[in-house]
Motif scaffolding. Sequence first.
Motif, PDB file in Angstrom:
ATOM      1  N   THR A 260       0.844  -1.188   0.000  1.00 41.39           N
ATOM      2  CA  THR A 260       0.000   0.000   0.000  1.00 41.39           C
ATOM      3  C   THR A 260       0.885   1.246   0.000  1.00 41.39           C
ATOM      4  OG1 THR A 260      -0.088  -0.049   2.422  1.00 41.39           O
ATOM      5  CG2 THR A 260      -1.866  -1.154   1.226  1.00 41.39           C
ATOM      6  N   PRO A 261       0.400   2.356  -0.568  1.00 40.74           N
ATOM      7  CA  PRO A 261       1.196   3.584  -0.597  1.00 40.74           C
ATOM      8  C   PRO A 261       1.581   4.039   0.810  1.00 40.74           C
ATOM      9  CG  PRO A 261      -0.659   3.743  -2.106  1.00 40.74           C
ATOM     10  CD  PRO A 261      -0.867   2.495  -1.312  1.00 40.74           C
ATOM     11  N   TYR A 262       2.813   4.535   0.928  1.00 47.87           N
ATOM     12  CA  TYR A 262       3.296   4.974   2.233  1.00 47.87           C
ATOM     13  C   TYR A 262       2.723   6.338   2.617  1.00 47.87           C
ATOM     14  CZ  TYR A 262       6.510   6.061   6.043  1.00 47.87           C
ATOM     15  OH  TYR A 262       7.048   6.387   7.265  1.00 47.87           O
ATOM     16  N   ARG A 267       2.332   7.279  -4.671  1.00 46.63           N
ATOM     17  CA  ARG A 267       2.642   5.957  -5.252  1.00 46.63           C
ATOM     18  C   ARG A 267       3.778   5.235  -4.519  1.00 46.63           C
ATOM     19  NH1 ARG A 267      -1.725   5.272  -8.745  1.00 46.63           N
ATOM     20  NH2 ARG A 267      -2.156   7.303  -9.693  1.00 46.63           N
ATOM     21  N   TRP A 268       4.589   5.960  -3.754  1.00 42.99           N
ATOM     22  CA  TRP A 268       5.734   5.344  -3.081  1.00 42.99           C
ATOM     23  C   TRP A 268       5.275   4.280  -2.082  1.00 42.99           C
ATOM     24  CZ3 TRP A 268      10.494   6.388  -4.805  1.00 42.99           C
ATOM     25  CH2 TRP A 268      10.711   7.589  -5.487  1.00 42.99           C
ATOM     26  N   VAL A 269       6.008   3.154  -2.061  1.00 40.32           N
ATOM     27  CA  VAL A 269       5.691   2.072  -1.130  1.00 40.32           C
ATOM     28  C   VAL A 269       6.963   1.675  -0.377  1.00 40.32           C
ATOM     29  CG1 VAL A 269       3.835   1.179  -2.599  1.00 40.32           C
ATOM     30  CG2 VAL A 269       6.148   0.185  -2.765  1.00 40.32           C
ATOM     31  N   SER A 318       9.238   3.028  -6.058  1.00 43.31           N
ATOM     32  CA  SER A 318       8.152   3.361  -6.979  1.00 43.31           C
ATOM     33  C   SER A 318       8.506   2.936  -8.389  1.00 43.31           C
ATOM     34  CB  SER A 318       7.861   4.862  -6.975  1.00 43.31           C
ATOM     35  OG  SER A 318       6.749   5.147  -7.812  1.00 43.31           O
ATOM     36  N   ASP A 430       5.440  12.195  -5.872  1.00 47.15           N
ATOM     37  CA  ASP A 430       5.692  11.252  -6.954  1.00 47.15           C
ATOM     38  C   ASP A 430       6.440  11.917  -8.104  1.00 47.15           C
ATOM     39  OD1 ASP A 430       4.285   9.009  -5.831  1.00 47.15           O
ATOM     40  OD2 ASP A 430       2.418  10.046  -6.312  1.00 47.15           O
TER      41      ASP A 430
END
Length: 437
Positions: A260-262, A267-269, A318, A430
């Motif tokens: 899940t996105p941080y 979008r970063w995980v 990402s 992002d």
Amino acid sequence: MTSRATQAVIWAMPAVNTDLMLQAALKTGAKENEIVYWSRPVDWRNQTLTPNPDAIYLMPFFNTKHAPIVLEVPPATSDSSFTGNIDDIWQMPLEDAGPAGADKGAGGKYLILPPGYKGKLPAGYIVLRSPTYSGYALIRSTLRSRSEADVANAVAYGKRLKLYALADAAHPPATRFTDAANQLFDATIPYDTRYFESLSRIVQNEPWLERDKVMIDQLKSIGIEKGKPFAPDEQRRKKLDQAALDARDWIAHELERAYTPYFPGARWVVPAAQALVQDASKGYSEPDIYPVDARALVYSMGYVGIKRLGEGQFYLLSWQDKNGGALDGSHHYRLTVPQNAPVRQYWSVTVYDHDTHALIRNMTRASRSSQSTDMVKNADGSTDIFFGPDVPAGHEKNWIPTERGEKFELLFRAYQPARPLFDKTWTLPDPVKVDAS
């Protein structure tokens, strides 16, 4: 057989990942219980999974089958320190080393014991009981900058590491270091019969762990059995090749859906499942979970287990731009790193091949970091990083090249991260697609 072989690929990923790095180390001329290192920040010739091009790497590969092994870490200084992790062959973290590790920067002697060791324990050691004979440490010697003087200082500090048998502790012999800087060090995952050759080596050399004994008959059915050579005929090789490809496709599908996105709306995980972080750091002792699938995803694209994730380092991954499009090496992108990044050491962003998760081959540069003193900052203290197949006008110092027609991914690293990254009062936006101008 094919389905069992596919499951074997998924189950064995971290151990095979380790063996592939060991085999690459042996090809450099190093041996077990010696240290492979890079005398400069790694370039594309280091084909491990998502390596850091902004540190000096040292990798002790240990084997305790004949004797306990000591990894001696020097104390940190005002301008030199390590971020280190010590793992068994399954990349289960035994301990961290350096200021964020068990020695807390004071230096220490990490005593790595073989499975079932019952000898008397000497005083003055940080004792690590490994369930496997083999393993490795990933030691990053911190760079203050990329200047020749700072690189030389980080290398010299790194070579203060010592690796020796406990029996030699009174008078340790000189540790042998092998420089891999100019050699191809290929440890990318081969999704074919070579994967099973690596797995067979592990089965032959390591004890069966209680948690994994269910795999004994599974592996026997595909031709891997302790005490017997792995010698598949042509028909079986074709089935194993297909099984490995099936595993690769499953992993690729799951990777883009697993995390899940941080940051909200971004979008970063964080490329690690919470269940895996918790269970692996406790030696897989949780009674009701064994996150084999999550483990396969992590070690298909990276390596090293970390005992205390978030203390020494923190990672954000990402493969998408702000609009959810895949990062494509034929296009141009901009990532703005806001001012006051919450790190006590440095931050960096690195480009990797999305298919292999290694550095893009033949590229002259793979990353930019806060150590890059030539980068240009914006008036508000933020920094724009550019990605694309050619230099965007006026931004060469802040540019990382990509390969036309190939997808890529980004890894943002924070070394000695600070609270604003965790409470998310500082967020990383992002990447945004831009045109070449």
